[in-house]
Design a protein around this motif. Structure first.
Motif: not given
Length: 526
Positions: A163-191
């Motif tokens: 369960v602990a490792l499955l949660r680490l997977y989920a945290v890694a997914g959220v961190l990856l999403a957080a890393y990609c958000l600035p570029g995607l928002a900037r590409a679409a012109g959203v603050p």
């Protein structure tokens, strides 16, 4: 005191209260509860429900208060991170799915086929922790997630470690999403200050993706990574007919970047970038099939130059090749082939009014019982919902393609570079919203898919309420131990949902008639 400061600390207090609720009565390995009354009568029942109610209200209220945007992107990231800290250290919250993941990983690690056998038949030693409805259900997840779940079980050495490792997977997914958000928002012109706040600070993210360790976090992170790689390619903005194309790309702030300055990602040629993006998108599908809905819209972003069918087939072909290669590679690596596709049919075993087609079926059944004959309408309304979904997805893709072609050759100034990414991302977000709304089953964490894509593609703040409000409501649908309130409110919930569907259909009909009249008046103008 500024609203933002109050919201930050109110949300953190709410997260802490939810963590306390998790320790007192979360989705612990010992299966308890089942109804709100049973939770109330259980150990620490009043404290559990009190902490859950107050914590959820504080988090949802704080998130809603800044729905138009946090003070800055950095402030949004910092606050979202603060809110996640208490939820990292609590037992699973809001769902028992993580125990199903662990048992499916155990089944595969011990030579059983999780796509053919339920975890009960496979002999999982942690069967008592799995929700009864899913004990005889084959895994509906892709081969990559089965491999990851098996790795968690093998390395974890037991249920707690898995369960602990499955949660680490989920945290890694959220961190990856957080890393990609600035570029995607900037590409679409959203603050970024609004996109990051809506996508990362949502209570659904902390409670269900992180504390609940849902694999949606991994799939969503891979989906955003694929889109980010795709949109990092230098875009060739089409020029109007007869106008020479400059040897460069228009900067969002004005001026041109010389073509020689632009470099593909990692030295890859355009085809290589598309293959890489497609592979990431394919890996997202190999975790959860929901991601496949976004692929046709990603193909629109793969079009280079003028939006012609030939360019679409060329760019979309590279992208599809990468996605298929990733799916085939993970299927072969697992040794299970395409058996996971069969498991998708069993994901609808749960029937709740939170799915609009299912709610309509319930109401039809209630009416039939009142008339003396039960028609068993739920399978019919679910099938109708899937047909409507298919038609909606096709209509959305055609709308997005026409929008790209309509912009071809039309000067749009500095906003032009954001037009294409915005159409592709908005189309994907709307498609995911339709998928969540018209599927046979809805669980609260499903709302994170359209919420994230729409947060980075809807430009006007006034147009965010329609997807932010349902996400706020979804945050209150489950108790800490995974008890779903929809099961205890079947009849009133189904009637309310059906009334809402009727109201939305009536509104859409009026809006359609008004639009038709406006077009007729325009054609018949002076």
């Amino acid at each position: 005191m500024p609203v933002a400061v109050v919201a930050r600390w109110a949300g953190l207090l709410g997260a802490a209260l939810l963590a306390v609720a998790g320790w007192l009565g979360g989705a612990l390995p010992d299966l308890t509860g089942g109804t709100p009354a049973q939770v109330w009568r259980g150990p620490h029942g009043p404290a559990v429900l009190g902490c859950w109610l107050a914590g959820t209200a504080l988090m949802v209220g704080a998130w809603w208060a800044l729905r138009d945007g946090a003070p800055s992107g950095r402030w949004a990231y910092t606050t979202a991170g603060l809110w996640l800290l208490p939820l990292l250290a609590t037992p699973p919250l809001g769902s028992r799915d993580v125990y199903s993941y662990a048992c499916q990983g155990w089944s595969y690690a011990h030579g059983r086929d999780p796509y053919r056998l339920g975890v009960a038949a496979a002999g999982c030693p942690w069967l008592d922790s799995v929700a009864p409805i899913w004990r005889d259900t084959p895994a509906p997840y892709g081969p990559l997630f089965v491999l990851l779940a098996a790795l968690a079980v093998t390395v974890g050495g037991g249920l707690a470690g898995a369960v602990a490792l499955l949660r680490l997977y989920a945290v890694a997914g959220v961190l990856l999403a957080a890393y990609c958000l600035p570029g995607l928002a900037r590409a679409a012109g959203v603050p970024l200050r609004r996109a990051a706040w809506l996508a990362l600070a949502a209570p659904l993210v902390g409670v269900h993706l992180v504390a609940g360790a849902h694999n949606d976090a991994v799939a969503l992170g891979l989906l955003l990574a694929g889109l980010r790689v795709l949109l990092r390619r230098p875009a060739r903005s089409p020029a109007p007919a007869g106008v020479p194309v400059p040897a460069g790309v228009l900067r969002p702030t004005g001026g041109l970047v010389p073509a020689r300055v632009l470099r593909p990602i990692g030295g890859l040629a355009s085809g290589g970038v598309l293959l890489l993006a497609g592979a990431l998108l394919g890996l997202a599908v190999a975790v959860k099939a929901t991601a496949v809905v976004a692929l046709p819209f990603a193909a629109l972003a793969a079009v280079a130059g003028r939006p012609t069918w030939r360019a679409l087939l060329r760019g979309g072909g590279w992208l599809a090749g990468g996605a298929l290669a990733a799916l085939l590679a993970t299927s072969v690596a697992s040794g299970l082939g395409l058996g996971w596709v069969k498991g998708l049919a069993r994901s609808g075993d749960s029937a709740q009014w939170t799915s609009p087609p299912t709610a309509v079926g319930f109401v039809v059944d209630y009416a039939g019982e009142w008339a003396g004959r039960r028609p068993d309408a739920v399978p019919v309304t679910r099938a109708a919902g899937l047909l409507l979904l298919a038609a909606t997805l096709v209509a959305l893709w055609c709308w997005a393609w026409r929008s790209l072609r309509a912009r071809d050759g039309v000067p749009q100034g500095a906003a032009a570079p954001a037009a294409r990414p915005r159409v592709a991302l908005l189309g994907a977000g709307l498609a995911l919203a339709a998928t969540v709304a018209l599927s046979p089953v809805f669980h609260p964490w499903y709302a994170t898919w359209p919420l994230t894509l729409l947060a980075i593609s809807v430009v006007r703040p006034a147009r965010t309420t329609w997807f932010v409000l349902p996400s706020a409501v979804a945050a209150v649908l489950t108790l800490p131990d995974g008890t779903n309130l929809a099961r205890s409110t079947k009849a009133p919930g189904a009637i309310a949902m059906t009334a809402l569907v009727g109201a939305l259909l009536a509104w859409a009909a009026r809006a359609g008639r008004a639009s038709s009249r406006a077009k007729a008046d325009t054609r018949c103008g002076p």
